[in-house]
Design an enzyme around this catalytic site. Structure first.
Site, mmCIF file in Angstrom:
data_model
loop_
_atom_site.group_PDB
_atom_site.id
_atom_site.type_symbol
_atom_site.label_atom_id
_atom_site.label_comp_id
_atom_site.label_asym_id
_atom_site.label_seq_id
_atom_site.Cartn_x
_atom_site.Cartn_y
_atom_site.Cartn_z
ATOM 1 N N ARG A 51 0.948 -0.882 -0.158
ATOM 2 C CA ARG A 51 0.073 -0.074 -0.489
ATOM 3 C C ARG A 51 0.421 1.008 -0.154
ATOM 4 N NH1 ARG A 51 -2.977 2.875 4.401
ATOM 5 N NH2 ARG A 51 -5.009 3.766 3.440
ATOM 6 N N HIS A 65 0.293 4.354 -2.615
ATOM 7 C CA HIS A 65 0.393 5.878 -2.282
ATOM 8 C C HIS A 65 1.298 6.801 -2.629
ATOM 9 C CE1 HIS A 65 -3.456 5.366 0.891
ATOM 10 N NE2 HIS A 65 -3.031 4.149 -0.122
ATOM 11 N N ASN A 109 -3.797 8.848 3.954
ATOM 12 C CA ASN A 109 -2.461 7.877 4.662
ATOM 13 C C ASN A 109 -2.733 8.252 6.699
ATOM 14 O OD1 ASN A 109 -1.900 7.677 2.423
ATOM 15 N ND2 ASN A 109 -0.467 9.744 2.052
#
Length: 623
Positions: A365, A369, A397
């Site tokens: 992840r 991102h 986040n």
């Protein structure tokens, strides 16, 4: 070609401008021209164009040759890592710039003119307009003032923070180039053979030094004898004698932008070897003939090529990224400089996953991102500083992204193996691949060579990463914005076959939505109370069946309405992606194959390469 070569003081630059819109993310070396706009400064600096043009008119009135010099500066800027103003930088203690590279030394000029224009622009609108854009506008104005065509300049570039003498030496073709080398050099920056010929027409203005055309006028046979004799009068045969004496690139109208350059080539009066190569019995002869007899066609093609060159990998927005340059990445980038890289990373990832299986999903992840915000540049790893607010606390986040300590540990191990060689961005890319493989998923060769960003942007993270409340159209649009297709969207969403999500993210779905299996909703509700603020951080697996195994069960869950997030279930909800979900649910090999393709494609998203960015020693802060 002198155009871009170190001599030809005025030479107007022959050509080049890579492309960038580079981008659409993936157009020619990563183009991002879609981020440029002809009205970029219409509100922030409405007097920009008149300010630049006034300064250029004054400079050319003092010395007509200056127009060609400014045009050449723009060519040489764009051919080296894109149109980023790097050619304007003086050398520093941290880098050797481009001004003294072979194509520019004792040749590139007009820096004082750009300095004067920049000063005038700063008075009109301080801190708004980049030097790269000032140079682009000044080049256009130079052509127009000298009688050539005009065009709407696309703007919005930001200035590079470094420059590279080596890149200038390697990227700009010398005036000794043959036709094949010229075509290859232009092609490498996204310019066609027709662009090459059109941009070479810039030699209809400007001058070149004797040292650049001496070999042609004394040694070549495809040259008009009287023309050669004329040039020899001011350019002695002996090296070192009259090296800097000048001659016009276009004997007839050296300060008028017209098509006489092409007429000269047909009569074997091209001054440089590289000039005459365009009309020497080769593939470009017909284009030269067309431009020599059709000035309007030449002007039109020149404008198109200038705009295309101006799109060459611009730095835009908050990026210090040169657009998408996936062609500069390589799977064996560190094979000699850090041969122990892959086992070093994999060992650390294996240790981390053995302690907590969930960390594999967290690392994957992190990579997603990172790549979605200004490209795969390691910016998500940066802590906030006094000069920027980073991405760690952006809405997508905050209280959610994790695994930074794992990346720190990997980076420390890599630094011991090969200090100062491997970027944090590449460490993250490899760790993401290893996480997938260790958890039972596919493997692939990771393309490497990225450099690390020197800044980060919380605002960009908030705007670029689609939230779990996204509907299908928004998901498709968000992925498309970074060059990923609808199939890529579905394949990459399959990463939710591993990992966990917080109650606050899926609460609206399990209590309010109807396209959800009731027993599944009830199961999730037991650990996620309806009341906001109660159990917000309680976790649930994104894939109820095998949350630590990378497989295709995520898609089987969607078909039975057991997608945990709203955005998950949108992929199978009577829309355009239903058929892809069905395929992946029944064909795991198709899913893994498409996932690998999409991961490689996403990893190509606007990496910083070459002399751009830096190799961070500590992933949390710039050097």
């Amino acid at each position: 070609m002198l155009l871009f070569h170190s001599s030809n003081l005025s030479k107007m630059a022959s050509l080049f401008k890579l492309v960038v819109t580079l981008f659409s993310l993936l157009v020619v070396i990563g183009n991002t021209n879609a981020q440029l706009s002809t009205n970029f400064y219409s509100k922030s600096c409405p007097r920009l164009f008149s300010t630049v043009k006034s300064s250029m008119q004054s400079a050319i009135s003092r010395e007509a040759r200056m127009g060609a010099s400014i045009l050449r500066l723009f060519f040489h800027d764009c051919f080296v890592n894109g149109c980023d103003g790097s050619i304007l930088l003086d050398d520093t203690s941290s880098f050797t710039g481009e001004k003294n590279a072979a194509p520019n030394r004792n040749s590139a000029r007009g820096f004082d003119v750009i300095d004067n224009i920049k000063s005038a622009v700063e008075k009109a609108c301080p801190g708004v307009v980049s030097c790269a854009d000032v140079l682009a506008i000044a080049a256009r104005d130079s052509v127009e003032i000298l009688g050539g065509p005009s065009w709407n300049v696309k703007l919005g570039r930001r200035d590079a923070r470094t420059a590279s003498q080596a890149a200038a030496n390697n990227s700009i073709p010398p005036p000794t180039s043959n036709l094949n080398r010229l075509i290859s050099s232009f092609s490498s920056v996204g310019l066609s053979t027709r662009d090459l010929v059109a941009l070479s027409g810039a030699h209809t203005i400007g001058q070149s030094r004797c040292v650049q055309f001496r070999p042609r006028i004394y040694n070549e046979t495809n040259i008009d004898s009287s023309f050669a004799q004329t040039r020899q009068r001011n350019c002695p045969r002996a090296t070192g004698s009259g090296d800097n004496n000048l001659a016009p690139l276009d004997l007839q109208t050296p300060t008028c932008f017209d098509n006489h350059y092409f007429k000269n080539l047909i009569t074997k009066k091209g001054l440089l070897h590289s000039d005459q190569q365009l009309f020497n019995g080769g593939s470009t002869d017909s284009i030269v003939r067309t431009y020599s007899s059709n000035p309007n066609t030449f002007s039109s093609d020149f404008v198109a090529a200038m705009i295309k060159m101006g799109d060459n990998k611009p730095l835009t927005g908050s990026n210090v990224v040169i657009g998408n340059t996936n062609a500069q990445l390589s799977t064996n980038f560190y094979s000699k400089s850090c041969p122990r890289l892959f086992p070093t990373v994999k060992s650390s990832v294996q240790s981390a996953i053995s302690r907590e299986a969930r960390i594999g999903a967290s690392i994957l992840r992190l990579f997603f991102h990172d790549c979605f915000v200004n490209g795969c540049d390691g910016s998500i790893l940066l802590d906030d500083t006094s000069s920027f607010t980073g991405e760690k606390n952006a809405a997508p986040n905050r209280n959610s992204v994790r695994g930074f300590n794992v990346i720190d540990n990997i980076k420390s191990a890599v630094e011991k193996a090969c200090p100062g060689v491997v970027s944090c961005a590449d460490v993250l890319a490899i760790a993401a691949r290893d996480s997938v493989e260790i958890l039972g998923g596919p493997s692939w060769k990771v393309k490497l060579g990225r450099r690390d960003a020197r800044t980060a942007s919380q605002a960009a993270a908030n705007n670029s990463i689609p939230p779990p409340t996204s509907n299908l159209n928004r998901l498709i649009s968000s992925f498309s914005a970074v060059g990923l297709s609808t199939r890529d969207l579905v394949a990459l969403s399959g990463a939710h076959t591993i990992g966990l999500s917080r109650c606050v993210q899926f609460r609206p779905r399990i209590y309010n939505e109807t396209n959800i299996d009731s027993s599944f909703a009830q199961t999730r509700q037991r650990n996620c109370p309806r009341a906001t603020g109660s159990g917000d951080n309680n976790l649930a697996p994104l894939d109820l069946q095998t949350p630590t195994s990378f497989d295709n069960k995520y898609f089987k869950n969607l078909i039975t309405k057991k997608g945990l997030l709203h955005s998950d279930q949108q992929l199978f909800n009577g829309g355009s992606t239903d058929s892809i979900v069905r395929t992946y649910s029944s064909n795991p090999n198709t899913f893994t194959s498409n996932f690998v393709t999409a991961m490689i494609k996403m990893g190509d998203n606007k990496p910083l390469t070459g002399s751009n960015g830096e190799i961070r020693k500590n992933c949390r802060r710039i050097n």
